[in-house]
Design an enzyme around this catalytic site. Structure first.
Site, PDB file in Angstrom:
ATOM      1  N   CYS A 183      -3.075  15.287   0.439  1.00 20.63           N
ATOM      2  CA  CYS A 183      -2.911  14.178  -0.509  1.00 20.63           C
ATOM      3  C   CYS A 183      -2.414  12.985   0.276  1.00 20.63           C
ATOM      4  O   CYS A 183      -1.320  13.026   0.851  1.00 20.63           O
ATOM      5  CB  CYS A 183      -1.917  14.559  -1.603  1.00 20.63           C
ATOM      6  SG  CYS A 183      -1.495  13.189  -2.692  1.00 20.63           S
ATOM      7  N   THR A 215      -6.482   9.444  -0.438  1.00 23.22           N
ATOM      8  CA  THR A 215      -7.717   9.893   0.215  1.00 23.22           C
ATOM      9  C   THR A 215      -8.925   9.246  -0.457  1.00 23.22           C
ATOM     10  O   THR A 215      -9.928   8.960   0.194  1.00 23.22           O
ATOM     11  CB  THR A 215      -7.846  11.429   0.192  1.00 23.22           C
ATOM     12  OG1 THR A 215      -7.749  11.900  -1.158  1.00 23.22           O
ATOM     13  CG2 THR A 215      -6.780  12.089   1.051  1.00 23.22           C
ATOM     14  N   HIS A 238     -14.865  14.002  -1.754  1.00 22.57           N
ATOM     15  CA  HIS A 238     -14.960  12.796  -2.589  1.00 22.57           C
ATOM     16  C   HIS A 238     -16.411  12.373  -2.757  1.00 22.57           C
ATOM     17  O   HIS A 238     -17.203  12.476  -1.825  1.00 22.57           O
ATOM     18  CB  HIS A 238     -14.227  11.623  -1.925  1.00 22.57           C
ATOM     19  CG  HIS A 238     -12.746  11.767  -1.934  1.00 22.57           C
ATOM     20  ND1 HIS A 238     -11.947  11.249  -2.922  1.00 22.57           N
ATOM     21  CD2 HIS A 238     -11.912  12.395  -1.073  1.00 22.57           C
ATOM     22  CE1 HIS A 238     -10.681  11.548  -2.673  1.00 22.57           C
ATOM     23  NE2 HIS A 238     -10.635  12.239  -1.552  1.00 22.57           N
ATOM     24  N   CYS A 285      -5.068   7.054  -5.530  1.00 21.35           N
ATOM     25  CA  CYS A 285      -5.475   8.236  -4.769  1.00 21.35           C
ATOM     26  C   CYS A 285      -5.697   7.776  -3.337  1.00 21.35           C
ATOM     27  O   CYS A 285      -6.633   7.017  -3.065  1.00 21.35           O
ATOM     28  CB  CYS A 285      -6.750   8.840  -5.360  1.00 21.35           C
ATOM     29  SG  CYS A 285      -7.404  10.232  -4.415  1.00 21.35           S
TER      30      CYS A 285
END
Length: 281
Positions: free
Chosen positions: A78, A226, A166, A224
Site C-alpha cells: 500500500c 499505488t 491496477h 491510493c
C-alpha cells in the site's frame, strides 16, 4: 483461569486521506482474523480504516509492513501506508531514510520535508503476466470495456502492477455513482485472476492528473498511492503526460515521478497523524 490479551496501542494515520490503523508488532506478533479486521475497519462500530497495517520485524530491512484491507483480505502493499510507516520509523530512529519490506518486495522511504515522505516504489511491472492478466494483451491498452459494445462508456484501460494490480481508465466521468458502479464491476472481472484496483484518471495537463480509485477490497477511497503511480505510468506510456506529474486525489495531492534513468517510480506526499488508541487484542 482466563488469559485476556493486553490492550495493543495503535496510531490512526492517513496519507492524502487514505486512512490506516497502524500497529507496532515488532515485539509482539499481531495476527488478527478476517472477522476481527472487518469489525475493526467498520466506520460505524469499529475504528474505521481503509487498511490495517502491522509493522513487523525484518532480517533484511528496517521493518516489514503487513497490510489488510477493510474487508479482511491481506494484500501485497500500500503506497500511502508506506509513507506513513516510513515516517514513523524515521521518527523512531532519527534517520532520514529507511527500508521497508513488503509482500511485494522492499521499498525505500526518505524525508521530503515536514511530514512529507518520498517512497521509491520500484519499477512498474508492465508485462501481462506480471499484472497479472488471464490472457496475453498489450498492457498500454487492454481489451476491456464497460457499457454497450457499440458505445462503451469506458474502454481500453492501461494495466500496470505497482506490486499490486491496477487498471487505469482515462475519463472525465468521476462522480461517486459512476466510479463505484464501474469499479465494482471491473474489480472481479475474469481478466484479473487476483482482482484489480480500478483507476479513473482525468488528464488535465501534461503535469496534472485528477484521479479517483475504486480499491480492490476497500472500495472508493480518498487516495491510493499505488493507484497514483499506476495512473502516471499508464498516462506517460500513452504520451498523455510527462514522466512527472501531480496526481490530485480526493484527500490531497501527490507528486509522482517515473525516473527515466532508473525506471523507478517515486511517490512524494503528505503524512498525517489523526489520533492514538488501544485495540482489545
Amino acid at each position: 483461569m482466563s488469559h485476556t490479551a493486553a490492550p495493543r496501542p495503535f496510531v490512526k494515520m492517513n496519507g492524502a486521506g487514505n486512512d490506516f490503523v497502524v500497529v507496532d508488532a515488532l515485539e509482539r506478533p499481531f495476527r488478527p482474523t478476517e472477522d476481527q479486521v472487518r469489525a475493526l475497519g467498520d466506520r460505524a462500530t469499529g475504528e474505521g480504516f481503509d487498511q490495517l497495517i502491522a509493522i513487523e520485524p525484518s532480517e533484511t530491512a528496517d521493518a516489514f509492513m503487513r497490510v489488510w484491507n477493510a474487508d479482511g483480505s491481506m494484500v501485497q502493499t500500500c503506497g500511502n501506508a508506506l509513507r506513513c510507516v516510513g515516517w514513523l520509523l524515521m521518527e523512531a530512529t532519527g534517520s532520514d531514510r529507511v527500508v521497508i519490506d513488503t509482500a511485494a518486495g522492499p521499498t525505500t522511504a526518505s524525508r521530503a520535508g515536514d511530514r512529507r515522505v518520498t517512497v521509491d516504489m520500484g519499477r512498474p511491472r508492465l508485462d501481462w503476466t506480471q499484472v497479472p492478466l488471464s490472457e496475453d494483451m498489450d498492457t498500454r491498452g487492454i481489451e476491456l470495456q464497460v457499457g454497450p459494445i457499440d458505445a462503451p462508456v469506458l474502454h481500453t484501460p492501461g494495466a500496470v502492477s505497482m506490486g499490486n494490480p491496477h487498471v487505469v481508465f482515462f475519463t472525465d466521468r468521476q462522480d461517486d455513482g459512476f466510479v463505484s458502479g464501474s469499479g465494482s464491476l471491473v474489480e472481479h472481472h475474469p481478466l484479473f485472476p487476483e482482482g484489480v484496483n480500478v483507476g479513473f484518471a482525468d488528464v488535465q495537463a501534461r503535469d496534472r492528473i485528477r484521479l479517483r480509485v475504486w480499491e480492490r477490497g476497500a472500495g472508493l477511497t480518498k487516495a491510493c498511492g499505488t493507484g497514483a503511480c499506476a495512473a502516471l505510468v499508464a498516462a506517460a506510456r500513452r504520451g498523455l503526460t510527462d514522466r512527472k506529474a501531480a496526481v490530485i486525489v480526493d484527500g490531497g495531492e501527490m507528486v509522482i515521478d517515473w525516473d527515466a534513468d532508473t525506471d523507478h517510480v517515486l511517490m512524494t506526499g503528505p503524512v498525517e497523524i489523526e489520533r492514538t488508541g488501544l485495540l482489545p487484542f
